[in-house]
Scaffold this motif. Structure first.
Motif, PDB file in Angstrom:
ATOM      1  N   LYS A  75     -25.082  96.036  20.406  1.00 11.02           N
ATOM      2  CA  LYS A  75     -25.436  94.809  19.692  1.00 11.02           C
ATOM      3  C   LYS A  75     -24.481  93.687  20.083  1.00 11.02           C
ATOM      4  O   LYS A  75     -23.292  93.918  20.320  1.00 11.02           O
ATOM      5  N   THR A  76     -25.026  92.474  20.164  1.00 10.18           N
ATOM      6  CA  THR A  76     -24.236  91.259  20.358  1.00 10.18           C
ATOM      7  C   THR A  76     -24.619  90.279  19.273  1.00 10.18           C
ATOM      8  O   THR A  76     -25.785  89.874  19.177  1.00 10.18           O
ATOM      9  N   ASN A  77     -23.660  89.934  18.412  1.00 11.25           N
ATOM     10  CA  ASN A  77     -23.929  89.035  17.289  1.00 11.25           C
ATOM     11  C   ASN A  77     -25.113  89.531  16.435  1.00 11.25           C
ATOM     12  O   ASN A  77     -25.954  88.756  15.995  1.00 11.25           O
ATOM     13  N   GLY A  78     -25.168  90.853  16.258  1.00 13.29           N
ATOM     14  CA  GLY A  78     -26.210  91.439  15.428  1.00 13.29           C
ATOM     15  C   GLY A  78     -27.533  91.683  16.115  1.00 13.29           C
ATOM     16  O   GLY A  78     -28.450  92.263  15.521  1.00 13.29           O
ATOM     17  N   THR A  79     -27.639  91.260  17.383  1.00  8.33           N
ATOM     18  CA  THR A  79     -28.896  91.434  18.118  1.00  8.33           C
ATOM     19  C   THR A  79     -28.801  92.659  19.024  1.00  8.33           C
ATOM     20  O   THR A  79     -27.827  92.809  19.775  1.00  8.33           O
TER      21      THR A  79
ATOM     22  N   CYS B   9     -29.057  94.779  22.121  1.00  7.82           N
ATOM     23  CA  CYS B   9     -29.078  94.378  23.534  1.00  7.82           C
ATOM     24  C   CYS B   9     -28.847  95.561  24.461  1.00  7.82           C
ATOM     25  O   CYS B   9     -28.331  95.400  25.573  1.00  7.82           O
TER      26      CYS B   9
ATOM     27  N   GLY C 233     -32.362  93.452  13.974  1.00  4.37           N
ATOM     28  CA  GLY C 233     -31.612  93.202  15.196  1.00  4.37           C
ATOM     29  C   GLY C 233     -32.482  92.800  16.368  1.00  4.37           C
ATOM     30  O   GLY C 233     -31.998  92.742  17.505  1.00  4.37           O
TER      31      GLY C 233
END
Length: 516
Positions: free
Chosen positions: A200-204, A206, A363
């Motif tokens: 995850k990157t900033n909650g997303t 990936c 996410g």
């Protein structure tokens, strides 16, 4: 061990861990494989991973049918039947005629049964009309005509039989050829690679962190978009994304039996059990396939298996129309079970709609579950279209629209392939016609690659077990070109050894040595 590009696991892991993909598909069953194929055709950098083998769970535990769905007429869903027929015709004529085969079905009509001759006759006529009479005209035949097609048909109280046409396949072979088609289009794939966490990157979301189940190697995959297509495990992965994610699906278990067949069948049986449920008895791989059950399942998907109660139920329901002499317990060569993924809801699983479930997580991971083999290409294209046009995460404007009629590898007439294999004059001896036919109907023109292997090493033309048509060239080809990494990959899904009851300890030991 000889390998080729695309099946060398270390090389594939290196590519997965050093490339940023447009799309990571987690799950290599019906849906995941189809979406991967479509995305690769569209020009995306796409990766697909599966914790087990490709189609190793429910997608290789089907009733082996490519069909319009006769029972859907019972609920008035004529549009769905017509759509299924269109896709069935495409698979049988243009996409995979070497793997999808026509089959006649009989619906026996018994005195006191749930459906009469007039109703069934009208139903199979409408069914054949919706297929543009591509498999002949549905009609009602006499008891004698029915027994001529199915010698094991029970005749007590038999008033006749309704006849219609559908198709069947070996689901494992269709799955492997679809994976190969995706790789040919540019996809990177790896089986036996388990997701242990999501990146995850900033909650997303990936990407994902993975572990190779065969040697324990840990690695990661980065992607702009992640698709969760893990079937019965879809909610498990959704909870990796969001521990508070509410359940989106429920599961129904379907069990099947494979039995030795004592005499040739020229047709399959669809036997009404009650107003809505039917029992199938289908000639398949020189055996008889019986099924299926439909009951709610709440356990670990990895533990699903037929119980003695399932076996008893299947044999009992088959006995409505099949003579007891063909239903002996000692003739069972294989029993298997899979899980249907159904939308969540309070109603009984037997009444739940078989529809695709799509959810978008917090996410940004899209999760998809459901589907069936008949329309797997259509559903894959539908899911890809959704992925490609997500408003907040577009994959690009230069995507190529996946072509609707790209054939699976090996496209060829099985009859022509079998004849050429049998009459090939470059070999010192003709190939056994049963082996030639087996290769032609499971590989299409790829069977010629196996024939070349046999010319170079005649021992590869020997049968793996004397009672079955599978040969050693298939095992070597599966290892080197079809991502077979375990004994089960070969005996259960790349050959027919398990379904025929021929995966003996001796056979398994020899295949393990081949893989070592």
């Amino acid at each position: 061990m000889t390998t080729t590009i695309g099946t060398d696991r270390a090389q594939v892991r290196e590519e997965l861990s050093t490339t940023t993909f447009d799309l990571l598909v987690i799950g290599g069953g019906i849906l995941g494989t189809s979406v991967t194929w479509m995305a690769a055709q569209a020009g995306l950098r796409v990766a697909m991973v599966d914790a087990g083998d490709f189609a190793g769970a429910t997608s290789s535990a089907s009733s082996k049918l490519v069909h319009g769905g006769l029972r859907y007429l019972q609920t008035g869903n004529v549009k769905l039947v017509a759509e299924n027929h269109r896709e069935r015709r495409a698979l049988a004529a243009d996409i995979a005629p070497h793997l999808v085969k026509p089959l006649t079905f009989l619906v026996p009509i018994y005195k006191g049964g749930p459906h009469g001759a007039a109703k069934l006759g009208a139903g199979v006529f409408l069914y054949s009309a919706l297929s543009v009479f591509g498999d002949g005209m549905g009609k009602v035949i006499t008891p004698n005509q029915a027994v001529a097609k199915v010698p094991a048909l029970r005749t007590e109280g038999l008033r006749g039989a309704a006849v219609y046409g559908d198709h069947q396949m070996n689901d494992s072979r269709v799955a492997v050829m679809t994976v190969r088609a995706a790789v040919d289009a540019g996809a990177t794939v790896l089986n036996h690679a388990e997701v242990v966490d999501l990146r995850k990157t900033n909650g997303t979301v990936c990407g994902a962190e993975l572990r190779d189940r065969l040697d324990g190697t840990e690695f990661g995959v980065s992607a702009r978009l992640v698709l969760n297509a893990t079937g019965p495990w879809v909610d498990h992965l959704r909870r990796m994304e969001d521990p508070d994610a509410a359940p989106s699906i429920r599961l129904s278990k379907g069990a099947h039996l494979v039995l030795r067949r004592h005499e040739p069948w020229k047709a399959a049986l669809t036997t009404p059990i009650d107003k809505y449920r039917v029992s199938f008895a289908i000639p398949w791989e020189d055996h008889l396939l019986l099924g299926t059950t439909d009951e709610e399942y709440v356990g670990d998907p990895a533990d699903v298996r037929p119980t003695e109660a399932d076996i008893a139920q299947i044999l009992d329901e088959a006995g409505h129309s099949v003579r007891d002499t063909q239903l002996r317990h000692e003739d069972i060569t294989y029993a298997f079970a899979g899980l249907r993924v159904l939308p969540g809801g309070p109603e009984d699983v037997t009444a739940a709609k078989r529809e695709t479930v799509l959810t978008m997580g917090s996410g940004g991971m899209l999760s998809v579950a459901g589907g069936k083999w008949t329309t797997y290409r259509h559903i894959g294209k539908h899911v890809f279209d959704i992925l490609a046009h997500l408003p907040d995460r577009p994959l690009g404007d230069d995507l190529v629209t996946p072509l609707p009629a790209v054939p699976l590898p090996g496209l060829a007439s099985p009859d022509a392939v079998a004849m050429r294999l049998w009459t090939d004059r470059e070999r010192d001896a003709r190939m056994d016609p049963l082996v030639a036919r087996h290769l032609a109907t499971h590989y299409g023109s790829i069977a010629f690659d196996l024939a070349r292997m046999i010319r170079e090493d005649p021992s590869l033309g020997e049968r793996i077990h004397p009672d079955g048509p599978d040969i050693w060239a298939q095992a070597v080809y599966a290892r080197d070109h079809e991502w077979a990494a375990t004994v089960d990959d070969i005996v259960r899904r790349r050959t027919t050894l398990t379904v025929r009851g021929l995966d003996t300890p001796e056979v398994r030991a020899k295949i393990a040595e081949l893989l070592a």
